[in-house]
Design an enzyme around this catalytic site. Structure first.
Site, PDB file in Angstrom:
ATOM      1  N   TYR A 468       2.781   5.523   0.115  1.00 19.85           N
ATOM      2  CA  TYR A 468       3.828   4.655   0.671  1.00 19.85           C
ATOM      3  C   TYR A 468       3.819   3.259   0.062  1.00 19.85           C
ATOM      4  CZ  TYR A 468       3.316   8.420   4.120  1.00 19.85           C
ATOM      5  OH  TYR A 468       3.192   9.641   4.730  1.00 19.85           O
ATOM      6  N   HIS A 469       3.758   3.229  -1.287  1.00 15.75           N
ATOM      7  CA  HIS A 469       3.767   1.961  -2.008  1.00 15.75           C
ATOM      8  C   HIS A 469       4.883   1.903  -3.052  1.00 15.75           C
ATOM      9  CE1 HIS A 469      -0.873   1.902  -1.208  1.00 15.75           C
ATOM     10  NE2 HIS A 469      -0.186   1.597  -0.125  1.00 15.75           N
ATOM     11  N   PRO A 470       6.120   2.228  -2.708  1.00 12.32           N
ATOM     12  CA  PRO A 470       7.205   2.127  -3.704  1.00 12.32           C
ATOM     13  C   PRO A 470       7.420   0.673  -4.107  1.00 12.32           C
ATOM     14  CG  PRO A 470       8.116   2.482  -1.518  1.00 12.32           C
ATOM     15  CD  PRO A 470       6.628   2.653  -1.386  1.00 12.32           C
TER      16      PRO A 470
END
Length: 569
Positions: A468-470
């Site tokens: 969850y690090h876009p």
């Protein structure tokens, strides 16, 4: 306050910082628009409940990827925060600045002025480190950072660190300070036992400022343009359409999915994307939505031979006890994200900074909090942090309610596949050290049978999940970089009075979780927007293994001593 000096779109990690810093000047009027609502909820405030807001539609946009070709066409979740605090209100609260070389890489890739020395004072300005200020850490900033329960509540935390040192990796007393590389305790944005979201840290103390208006429940359609000058934004609220105008600037802080899609809906972006979505091209800018990067991770799981894991605390009675203690005292298992030890290692010789990250959890469970198997267990969340695969974000239409196409192209390069093979092998070696013998039972995942390259490749494709690090979809870059969207001051190239300030501005993804560098970027950008003199760069040494060219690890346990050993970069 129909008009303002600054209109900020998005009250996430960056938007809250921008609103707080710009409104420090009482002569400046600021409007902050947020699509979601209030973040006042026990499941947001209580650290141990971290999986609940992410799995609640009220707090999550609920994006998904397109079928990923490198992952057997699997569709992955891409959660983004919805509400005050943005993703800092639904994340895992892990605080990682990244290695100094990550930030220096930004400058070498064309982001002039964005280097570690220039950014370090802004990391310090943002932070209130529970041990107090030092050469690297801040002691009086808005953002509270601690080390949870300091690993006191479970011996598995220290066993993982000891195993890493037995395997020949260094220990580190502070991976956000002098030495990132190595094994040590993990830091988290928890302040006095509660989640320290950007909203709580930056907005709550200043909500009574007369020159700041926060409007929630707004859906921004587009940026209003007069030629190539941004004049305001159009948004919907309660079924009505409004326009708010900015005398000075419009600032997009809607995140790595929201900011590029808002530019695209406004006619700024790749003509091919805009035309296919039926949006007139106002200014062609090919880089908008491109360069999408993320971190992936797998759960490496073992049964635990002693009945000490968190798996025994998943029943309703244990949860009630944990919750009551947290409500009364704001401590104990309710006041931590449970990732209290961690590691950063290099995957191979020839690279100077870590590119693999470990989160250790003294339990075996999925991210939604359900047990992975009956009985006791432990796991590490692990993955390579410097992917070479690149994806993109593209609107499908001008309708802000229609989710964009998000394609990361995960693990579509040979280097990324090779990195994953090394990652699995190093992890199995580390967890196989004698420090874990007392606790280590059967390997559940990947499982002892997964050893050959093709077996590892297949298992990773089928089991990997997003961390969850876009990021990186509106990158800062040089004027002659066709993929750049922003200049070094975060201005949108070719458009006056419009900036993007959030994790989409990163030229490349950092080694670690993204909340800390996003807040740092906004702190520094706030001074750029306000025209203030930038804080003086701090030249602080950073440890690099002196034998990094010839070896993958240092070979023997060592403690970081800032003024001796290693290489200062």
């Amino acid at each position: 306050m129909r008009d303002a000096d600054y209109v900020i779109v998005g009250a996430g990690s960056a938007g809250c910082v921008m609103a707080a810093r710009l409104s420090e000047d009482p002569a400046i009027r600021v409007v902050l628009l947020e699509a979601g609502g209030s973040d006042r909820s026990l499941i947001v405030r209580m650290p141990t409940a971290l999986s609940m807001p992410m799995n609640t539609r009220r707090f999550n946009w609920g994006f998904e990827t397109a079928p990923e070709p490198g992952l057997d066409n699997r569709v992955l979740d891409c959660p983004r925060g919805l509400g005050l605090g943005g993703s800092s209100s639904i994340n895992g609260m892990v605080y990682v600045r990244g290695h100094a070389e990550d930030i220096n890489q930004w400058e070498s890739n064309g982001a002039a002025g964005w280097n570690y020395a220039a950014c370090l004072p802004y990391y310090q300005r943002a932070e209130s480190w529970y041990r107090g200020a030092d050469r690297y850490r801040g002691g009086s900033g808005p953002l509270g950072v601690c080390a949870g329960n300091e690993m006191r509540l479970n011996p598995l935390y220290q066993a993982f660190i000891d195993a890493g040192c037995e395997a020949g990796y260094p220990g580190t007393d502070d991976y956000n300070g002098f030495q990132q590389e190595g094994f040590g305790s993990m830091h988290m944005t928890v302040d006095r036992g509660c989640r320290a979201s950007a909203s709580r840290a930056y907005l709550d103390p200043i909500r009574d400022r007369k020159n700041l208006r926060v409007i929630t429940g707004t859906l921004v359609n587009r940026v209003l343009l007069d030629g190539v000058r941004a004049t305001g934004v159009e948004y919907e609220k309660d079924g009505n359409v409004f326009q708010v105008y900015a005398r000075s600037e419009v600032i997009l802080s809607a995140g790595s999915i929201g900011s590029p899609t808002l530019l695209q809906r406004s006619g700024i972006g790749s003509p091919g994307i805009l035309e296919s979505a039926g949006v007139p091209v106002i200014y062609p800018l090919e880089g908008v939505g491109r360069n999408l990067q993320d971190h992936l991770e797998v759960y490496f799981q073992y049964r635990c031979l002693e009945p000490i894991s968190l798996n025994s605390r998943l029943g309703w009675w244990s949860k009630l006890q944990i919750g009551l203690r947290w409500l009364l005292f704001k401590d104990g298992l309710g006041a931590t994200n449970h990732f209290e030890s961690c590691a950063f290692i290099r995957s191979r010789a020839g690279i100077s900074a870590p590119d693999i990250q470990y989160h250790f959890l003294p339990g075996a469970m999925r991210y939604d909090g359900r047990a992975a198997f009956d009985g006791h267990g432990f796991q590490v969340h692990v993955g390579p942090n410097k992917p070479t695969s690149r994806g993109d974000v593209a609107i499908r239409s001008a309708d802000p309610r229609e989710h964009p196409r998000v394609l990361f192209n995960y693990i579509t390069t040979e280097k990324d596949r090779a990195d994953w093979r090394l990652c699995i092998r190093w992890t199995r070696e580390i967890l196989g050290q004698s420090a874990m013998d007392r606790f280590r039972g059967q390997e559940i995942a990947p499982g002892d049978a997964i050893t050959a390259d093709d077996q590892i490749d297949e298992w990773v494709r089928q089991n990997v999940e997003s961390a969850y690090h876009p990021s990186c979809t509106c990158k800062i870059g040089a004027d002659n970089d066709p993929a750049a969207v922003l200049d070094a001051d975060c201005r949108v190239q070719g458009i006056d009075q419009l900036r993007v300030i959030d994790s989409s501005a990163f030229p490349s993804i950092t080694n670690g979780n993204l909340n800390a560098p996003t807040i740092m970027l906004a702190e520094r950008a706030a001074d750029l927007v306000a025209g203030k003199t930038l804080l003086k760069p701090l030249e602080a040494p950073v440890w690099v293994d002196p034998g990094w060219r010839e070896r993958q690890r240092s070979g023997e346990p060592q403690r970081p001593v800032p003024d001796s050993g290693g290489v200062a970069h």
